[in-house]
Scaffold this active site. Structure first.
Site: not given
Length: 481
Positions: A157, A359
């Site tokens: 992530d 992201d």
């Protein structure tokens, strides 16, 4: 003399004829190629079968050429995933969108758009695999921790800094994971980090953790969907391959963990703060990494670090922006959007007001309301021959494609600072909601000041290169198509 003149006349006529008609044929050929290129810039012809979820893993040809130092990235619900979760655990499309919106709200809450505008912030490869045709943003890799090394499959992530795994004795509560839970006492190189150390102070800066501690540093982290992890901040050996080993890697040893992690063993933080893996491995990898997220659930991509990253010869770069108020996030500058080969009339102030981040964990790209409205209008104009369908959750531009085997969609190009363009792959333009319903895979933010987010669907098939030390982000086309 007349014969010579006649001969010269015929010769000149032939040359002139050849030049005229030859040039004409070349001009026509050029015009044909130009028209074909323009059509390619304006539309995609997409087979709907490419959106169907697959039950068999089929690694693309690129996967056979990768180095043994590459980690394989897979979506936790996909057929290529090392996690063999039951069908009951695979979220529905509607649940995926709900979870995605929770993540977006969390990012928006962390980033203040009232702060001063951010200033420009002047080696091993690992293979990525998608989950369902949409995916949930949770791509996983397998890493090794401890001595002797124990393998763990973790979510990677870019929106998180802290790496953590579940640890015994699970004094609080641990969720069910596929691999054995890490046992610190079984590793000869494990150690807890002191509460009064500089490392513990870094942890508090990165996570916002204000939990009191005694002799050992305690971490506590909560995610936008309500998932959380709590435990000891510790150090042990991290191994990505036999040659890429990092002693005293700092991570969270979670003894109380609950949430939407599936059966993954934890999380690998690729943010840019001090406790992230990117920062901790900077001496070897120079804060350089890249990944490629594949367009289907049955294929794989890659995650790369250091010299193995940025191999794409087609890569084009845009500046990475640093915001001291939000040091974890990777900020970029969106300058415009084109649909069907035409640049939309969107005031530059729309993008400067919101700002933007990239992201890996957000699924659907979020745009400022005015920018999304312009995109939606232009896209609908290019899709008028297809019957519309009701909106679903955050997606308001949907079509009933029952009976169609192929569709023609307008191209969508995102323009970034530095003159870099991202020609979104067809897999990032439409998303399959049901067997007949397909929707535009973009959404609008609620407020003009909410930060725009480049989600993972629109990153698919590109090598996305994070040259953090160099202050730039690259896109290389066709890296894992």
């Amino acid at each position: 003399m007349a014969t010579i003149n006649s001969f010269l006349f015929l010769l000149l006529s032939s040359v002139l004829h050849l030049l005229l008609f030859g040039c004409s044929e070349k001009v026509e050929a050029y015009r044909f190629e130009e028209m074909t290129a323009n059509l390619r810039l304006q539309s995609h012809v997409v087979s709907l079968s490419s959106f169907m979820p697959a039950g068999v893993c089929s690694t693309p040809a690129q996967g056979t050429k990768t180095s043994s130092r590459l980690l394989q990235v897979a979506h936790k619900h996909g057929p290529c995933s090392p996690l063999k979760e039951g069908k009951a655990k695979v979220p529905s499309f509607h649940e995926i969108l709900i979870d995605d919106q929770a993540r977006v709200k969390s990012i928006h809450s962390k980033i203040s758009n009232n702060a001063d505008p951010p200033a420009v912030d002047s080696l091993a490869k690992i293979p990525a695999t998608s989950g369902q045709s949409l995916g949930t943003g949770n791509f996983v890799v397998t890493i090794g921790i401890g001595t002797p090394k124990q393998p763990f499959t973790v979510i990677f992530d870019t929106g998180s800094d802290l790496t953590w795994i579940q640890c015994q004795p699970c004094a609080g509560q641990c969720y069910s994971q596929q691999d054995p839970i890490f046992k610190p006492s079984a590793s000869s190189t494990y150690s807890n980090i002191s509460c009064n150390s500089a490392s513990c102070n870094q942890l508090q800066s990165a996570t916002g953790n204000s939990r009191p501690c005694g002799s050992t540093c305690i971490y506590q982290i909560q995610y936008g969907d309500g998932s959380y992890s709590l435990g000891y901040f510790a150090a042990d050996t991290l191994a990505l391959s036999s040659s890429d080993v990092f002693p005293k890697f700092k991570f969270g040893c979670g003894e109380n963990n609950q949430g939407l992690f599936g059966s993954a063993d934890g999380l690998l933080g690729l943010g840019r703060d001090q406790v992230s893996m990117v920062s901790q491995t900077a001496k070897k990898y120079k804060k350089l990494f890249s990944y490629c997220l594949p367009p289907t659930s049955s294929s794989t991509g890659f995650l790369a670090f250091g010299s193995q990253a940025g191999a794409s010869s087609s890569a084009r770069y845009t500046p990475l922006i640093k915001d001291s108020n939000n040091p974890s996030f990777y900020f970029i500058t969106i300058t415009g959007i084109s649909v069907g080969g035409k640049n939309l009339s969107i005031p530059q102030s729309v993008f400067t007001t919101s700002g933007a981040v990239i992201d890996s964990g957000t699924v659907i790209t979020r745009l400022p309301p005015a920018a999304y409205s312009a995109l939606r209008t232009a896209f609908r104009q290019g899709m008028t021959k297809y019957p519309t369908a009701p909106a679903i959750s955050i997606l308001d531009t949907c079509y009933n494609l029952n009976g169609y085997s192929k569709v023609t969609t307008p191209t969508i190009v995102l323009h970034f600072g530095g003159g870099t363009d991202l020609n979104v792959d067809p897999s990032g333009i439409l998303v399959r909601a049901t067997s007949t319903q397909y929707c535009l895979a973009f959404a609008g933010n609620s407020a003009a000041t909410d930060v725009a987010i480049l989600g993972n669907m629109q990153q698919q098939t590109f090598e996305v290169i994070y040259n953090v030390a160099g202050g730039k982000l690259g896109f290389g086309a066709g890296a894992c198509s």
